[in-house]
Design a protein around this motif. Structure first.
Motif, PDB file in Angstrom:
ATOM      1  N   THR A 293      -6.446  -4.705  14.031  1.00 40.62           N
ATOM      2  CA  THR A 293      -7.450  -3.871  13.370  1.00 40.62           C
ATOM      3  C   THR A 293      -8.579  -3.534  14.335  1.00 40.62           C
ATOM      4  O   THR A 293      -9.018  -2.378  14.413  1.00 40.62           O
TER       5      THR A 293
ATOM      6  N   PHE B 172      -4.965   8.429   4.452  1.00 40.87           N
ATOM      7  CA  PHE B 172      -4.993   7.018   4.849  1.00 40.87           C
ATOM      8  C   PHE B 172      -4.321   6.127   3.800  1.00 40.87           C
ATOM      9  O   PHE B 172      -3.631   5.171   4.140  1.00 40.87           O
ATOM     10  N   ASN B 173      -4.519   6.443   2.528  1.00 42.89           N
ATOM     11  CA  ASN B 173      -3.828   5.677   1.483  1.00 42.89           C
ATOM     12  C   ASN B 173      -2.315   5.856   1.584  1.00 42.89           C
ATOM     13  O   ASN B 173      -1.549   4.893   1.453  1.00 42.89           O
TER      14      ASN B 173
ATOM     15  N   GLY C  74      -1.058   3.927   4.563  1.00 38.72           N
ATOM     16  CA  GLY C  74      -1.145   2.498   4.298  1.00 38.72           C
ATOM     17  C   GLY C  74      -0.027   2.004   3.399  1.00 38.72           C
ATOM     18  O   GLY C  74       0.636   1.001   3.703  1.00 38.72           O
TER      19      GLY C  74
ATOM     20  N   ALA D  58       3.360   2.200   5.110  1.00 37.23           N
ATOM     21  CA  ALA D  58       3.509   1.126   6.099  1.00 37.23           C
ATOM     22  C   ALA D  58       3.904  -0.185   5.419  1.00 37.23           C
ATOM     23  O   ALA D  58       4.750  -0.933   5.924  1.00 37.23           O
ATOM     24  N   VAL D  59       3.292  -0.471   4.271  1.00 39.07           N
ATOM     25  CA  VAL D  59       3.655  -1.677   3.523  1.00 39.07           C
ATOM     26  C   VAL D  59       5.113  -1.603   3.077  1.00 39.07           C
ATOM     27  O   VAL D  59       5.881  -2.568   3.219  1.00 39.07           O
TER      28      VAL D  59
ATOM     29  N   SER E 212      -1.474  -1.508   8.098  1.00 41.68           N
ATOM     30  CA  SER E 212      -1.484  -0.949   6.742  1.00 41.68           C
ATOM     31  C   SER E 212      -2.778  -1.351   6.042  1.00 41.68           C
ATOM     32  O   SER E 212      -3.386  -0.548   5.315  1.00 41.68           O
ATOM     33  N   GLY E 213      -3.211  -2.594   6.255  1.00 39.67           N
ATOM     34  CA  GLY E 213      -4.470  -3.050   5.674  1.00 39.67           C
ATOM     35  C   GLY E 213      -5.657  -2.261   6.184  1.00 39.67           C
ATOM     36  O   GLY E 213      -6.579  -1.945   5.420  1.00 39.67           O
TER      37      GLY E 213
ATOM     38  N   PHE F 222      -5.671   0.903   7.283  1.00 40.58           N
ATOM     39  CA  PHE F 222      -5.653   2.241   6.681  1.00 40.58           C
ATOM     40  C   PHE F 222      -6.130   2.197   5.225  1.00 40.58           C
ATOM     41  O   PHE F 222      -6.934   3.039   4.795  1.00 40.58           O
ATOM     42  N   LEU F 223      -5.639   1.236   4.462  1.00 37.28           N
ATOM     43  CA  LEU F 223      -6.019   1.151   3.051  1.00 37.28           C
ATOM     44  C   LEU F 223      -7.501   0.828   2.891  1.00 37.28           C
ATOM     45  O   LEU F 223      -8.168   1.368   2.002  1.00 37.28           O
TER      46      LEU F 223
END
Length: 387
Positions: free
Chosen positions: A64, A221-222, A225, A228-229, A278-279, A281-282
């Motif tokens: 991050t 971004f959501n 994210g 990616a998850v 992913s975290g 971006f979310l």
């Protein structure tokens, strides 16, 4: 939404601050938790879930921060020519590498003979900046393509080995290089995937331009994210590619979950980066409107990350030496001469680790706030951009 006509974006500072505070938990655990080995606490066969999660949540810190560092380069670069930005990145990158080999190396081991030198996170940030100094001159689409190739493709190299090659280790393989009978170079952060993470952050800095609507950025971004998850779950479940350590079924659900989530950090596998970025971006997608004293508290750390990093290392190490002395082990225990920290039977419960961590953050906060105020009121001082 967050005003984007300023150089600093509050949600970025907030996320930086949060991961910096989390990072201190990991480093506090290194020197205060009673464990036979600080490197095996995520082994599903032996780990307890609280200790496992204490380590696992800190996985978000390095990727991050590297990603956000790339974003910050883009945002600060809006006021510079590409040539000036490249020169700055080269100088700052070399400065970070120098500090890793000196000031930070001493902080980790307290060894005046420097028998161990780690090429770790600060070195990696420095090298990534040096590469980014060249990448910024490429078209944006090419930067995105290169970033994705490095992140998604580097695990193809997992089975490639060159015995005794320090250069290959620097590129893609955790290794310990014997420099002499007494001195070792520990290559902990091979650079290939990390360069991709920072350049990816630089690319996504584009979406903080004034011409990009906040609602569009949030949707994008959501979407990234959550995708990616989902991709992490699918690729990890298939268990063929994306991490050199496949997961396996255990007798208990808890152990199986720990195995599934136990992805490789050194170097960071595709799956490791998918779950951690992913975290990022979310969080960025949904935190732009957040306000309040707690947000301001974490933003302070996010605005002075390198100052905080040096301070927290030396504070943790000094407190650990005091604790070792007071508990009868002697402060000399904290003078470490090997990579895998050996603290004998010294150490405390996980509850004590958390209490010490909170205390460290509270002690450092006023110093970071004061330095932050100084930086903001002395923007003309060039040397502040290197801290």
């Amino acid at each position: 939404m967050t005003p984007l006509d300023k150089n600093r974006i509050r949600s970025i500072d907030l996320l930086k601050g949060l991961v910096m505070v989390l990072m201190a938990l990991d480093h506090t655990r290194d020197y205060f938790y009673q464990s036979s080995s600080v490197l095996s606490i995520t082994d599903p066969e032996n780990a307890t879930f609280p200790v496992y999660m204490t380590r696992w949540i800190t996985h978000f810190c390095a990727p991050t921060f590297s990603f956000l560092a790339g974003m910050s380069v883009f945002l600060s670069g809006k006021r510079k020519t590409k040539t000036d930005l490249s020169i700055f990145l080269l100088k700052r990158g070399l400065w970070l590498v120098f500090l890793e080999l000196t000031v930070i190396a001493f902080a980790w081991y307290f060894d005046i003979r420097f028998r161990n030198i780690d090429l770790a996170v600060i070195w990696c940030l420095g090298i990534s900046m040096i590469f980014l100094a060249a990448f910024i001159h490429l078209p944006k689409g090419v930067i995105l393509l290169l970033s994705c190739l490095l992140i998604f493709g580097h695990n193809l190299l997992d089975k490639v080995h060159f015995e005794g090659s320090a250069l290959w280790s620097v590129l893609h393989e955790l290794s310990h290089v014997e420099l002499s009978d007494t001195h070792t170079l520990n290559i902990i952060y091979p650079i290939i995937p990390w360069v991709g993470v920072m350049s990816l952050g630089y690319y996504f800095g584009n979406f903080y331009r004034l011409t990009v609507e906040a609602s569009a950025r949030k949707r994008l971004f959501n979407t990234i994210g959550f995708l990616a998850v989902a991709l992490f779950v699918v690729v990890r479940w298939i268990n063929v590619y994306g991490d050199p350590s496949p997961w396996k079924h255990y007798a208990t659900v808890g152990q199986t979950v720990m195995s599934f989530l136990n992805v490789t950090k050194y170097p960071p596998s595709l799956l490791y980066l998918l779950v951690t970025l992913s975290g990022a971006f979310l969080f960025l997608a949904n935190s732009e409107t957040w306000k309040g004293k707690l947000v301001d508290f974490f933003c302070v750390f996010g605005r002075v990350p390198f100052f905080y990093y040096i301070m927290h290392l030396y504070l943790i190490r000094t407190l650990a030496a005091v604790a070792a002395e007071l508990t009868g082990y002697g402060w000399q225990l904290m003078v470490q001469t090997q990579f895998d920290i050996d603290l004998k039977d010294y150490g405390f419960s996980l509850g004590v680790v958390y209490a010490v961590w909170v205390g460290i953050i509270l002690v450092l906060y006023p110093f970071c706030r004061q330095f932050d105020a100084y930086k903001q009121s002395h923007r003309e001082k060039w040397w502040l951009s290197y801290l």
